[in-house]
Design a protein around this motif. Structure first.
Motif, short mmCIF file in Angstrom:
data_model
loop_
_atom_site.label_atom_id
_atom_site.label_comp_id
_atom_site.label_asym_id
_atom_site.label_seq_id
_atom_site.Cartn_x
_atom_site.Cartn_y
_atom_site.Cartn_z
N GLN A 120 -4.13 -5.87 5.96
CA GLN A 120 -3.00 -5.19 6.58
C GLN A 120 -1.68 -5.87 6.23
N SER A 123 -0.83 -4.65 2.93
CA SER A 123 -0.43 -3.25 3.07
C SER A 123 1.00 -3.13 3.57
N THR A 127 3.67 -1.20 1.35
CA THR A 127 3.92 0.19 1.76
C THR A 127 4.88 0.36 2.93
N ARG A 134 0.44 3.39 -1.14
CA ARG A 134 -0.80 2.99 -0.45
C ARG A 134 -1.99 2.93 -1.40
N MET A 137 -1.95 -0.19 -3.37
CA MET A 137 -2.38 -1.32 -2.55
C MET A 137 -3.90 -1.34 -2.40
N LEU A 165 -8.85 -3.07 6.64
CA LEU A 165 -7.60 -3.75 6.35
C LEU A 165 -7.35 -4.93 7.29
#
Length: 457
Positions: A120, A123, A127, A134, A137, A165
């Motif tokens: 995460q 991410s 993003t 996304r 990633m 994530l």
């Protein structure tokens, strides 16, 4: 003092990561300068710096041809090891909810006060301002990505039933050591990687097998050398599954392991013996997870996988009368599928073919029986064994020894080891009859066989 190019390269990479994190958060929170893009933050470039070009880090960046998002991920997983303080900004609290920002991801370990990134976290960096990235990633975290194939990136769950994530992302200690020192430690035999490389200094001339057995072995050798051409240039990929699967079965010491190592040596491939005792787990899903690590890296590195005493895990499936039986059958089914889909060479070894699940016979290209050597073959094995500095007394009738005593090649090598130790303690290189017979007696005793007293005279 000479500058350490590896340390310099990593420190500059951390400086770049710091600027990227600052810009992403600035843009996400619409602070002053939010209109700038993190993608425009200047990278440390080795092309303009000879010191950086010499670093292990930049050599791998160039070799792997990492894109911007892959490089960001690599820097992120190195940060806790090199400069953990640059991640402290992710401890910021959301004033609206008086708690941390969920979108930052990350975890805190009981014995580590710093911020440990998760999927995460990556991410968010990629993003937060550009949600359309996304897929880029997710590609970085995919098992097919070079960072996963090379076992650089470790994606691991801290608890069950949490989003993917939220799994931690970290760097493999081997690769951290390489980026710091320029030396890549060999893969260690451990619970996290339950396989060990095996090799031999012997050659094909040292392997004594029946002619029809050697012919079958040479078929595997031919596949290793020409299989790629057959699949890609001859178009066989449309007709047959990739890879080659074979079972070696027969008594201990008959050359199964030696054959596997010689196949690797002759085709310039590494051979890894899988430790089944470390793989088997009572926890559902752990066996599959441990095996998956091995298959993934073996496919990328084009290794030969060797499962010794394979019937321990690949044995006959039972009627599913209990949850344990169902779990065992589930493991066997998973193994069958992974082996069938593996594009490389898998060798299973077992003492008895009857112990193996019958479903294997339909999936294997060959099942090779390594028999006990005949008297003529035993004579060659004895000659090969005592062809170096340690020799047998010329008065010993080697043909009679080979005729009388049924021993496999491995047992004959054990006799050589015993005799050589006795000889060197006597400051001699020639082995006498009594010492030879004592070595043979010891091997017989292992199998609860005895030698008659008259044979020792």
């Amino acid at each position: 003092m000479e500058t350490n190019s590896n340390i310099t390269a990593l420190n500059q990479e951390m400086d770049w990561l710091q600027k990227v994190i600052d810009q992403v958060i600035c843009s996400y929170l619409l602070q002053e300068g939010h209109e700038n893009r993190w993608q425009d933050v200047s990278l440390p470039e080795s092309d303009s710096d000879l010191e950086l070009e010499k670093s292990s880090y930049h050599q791998k960046l160039n070799e792997w041809d990492l894109n911007l998002y892959e490089r960001l991920c690599l820097a992120l997983i190195i940060a806790p090891q090199i400069k953990p303080e640059i991640l402290d900004i992710f401890f910021s609290r959301n004033a609206m909810y008086d708690r941390g920002f969920t979108e930052f991801g990350g975890v805190i370990n009981k014995i580590h006060s710093g911020f440990l990134p998760t999927g995460q976290t990556l991410s968010f960096l990629v993003t937060a301002v550009n949600p359309e990235l996304r897929l880029e990633m997710l590609n970085v975290l995919h098992p097919s990505n070079i960072l996963s194939k090379e076992q650089v990136l470790l994606l691991e769950a801290t608890e069950s039933n949490i989003p993917v994530l939220n799994h931690t992302i970290s760097i493999n200690e081997r690769w951290l050591q390489y980026f710091l020192t320029g030396t890549l430690p060999s893969l260690e035999h451990s619970v996290s990687f339950p396989a060990q490389q095996i090799a031999t200094k012997m050659n094909w001339s040292d392997l004594v097998l029946e002619e029809n057995v050697m012919d079958q072995v040479m078929e595997i050798d031919a596949w290793l050398k020409y299989g790629s051409t057959l699949m890609n240039e001859w178009g066989l990929e449309n007709k047959i599954k990739p890879g080659y699967r074979t079972l070696f079965y027969g008594p201990p010491g008959t050359g199964k392991t030696l054959t596997a190592t010689l196949l690797g040596k002759s085709t310039d491939r590494e051979v890894y013996r899988v430790d089944l005792s470390m793989i088997v787990s009572k926890y559902i899903g752990e066996t599959e997870k441990n095996l998956s690590k091995i298959f993934d890296v073996a496919q990328h590195k084009d290794w030969i996988l060797f499962f010794d005493e394979a019937d321990a895990l690949f044995g006959k499936r039972t009627n599913a009368s209990s949850s344990n039986d169902r779990h065992t059958n589930q493991q066997t089914g998973y193994l069958l599928q992974r082996i069938e889909d593996f594009p490389g060479v898998v060798i299973l070894a077992s003492n008895l073919k009857e112990n193996m699940d019958e479903a294997f016979s339909r999936r294997f290209q060959s099942m090779i029986h390594f028999t006990m050597p005949s008297p003529d073959e035993r004579f060659l094995l004895w000659e090969n064994a005592f062809s170096g500095k340690c020799k047998l007394d010329p008065d010993i009738d080697l043909e009679e020894i080979a005729e009388q005593y049924e021993l496999a090649g491995g047992a004959i090598i054990n006799v050589l080891r015993y005799c050589a130790l006795i000889a060197i303690q006597k400051n001699e290189t020639v082995v006498g009859y009594q010492d030879l017979m004592e070595g043979i007696r010891r091997e017989f005793k292992k199998e609860n066989r005895t030698l008659a007293v008259t044979q020792m005279n």
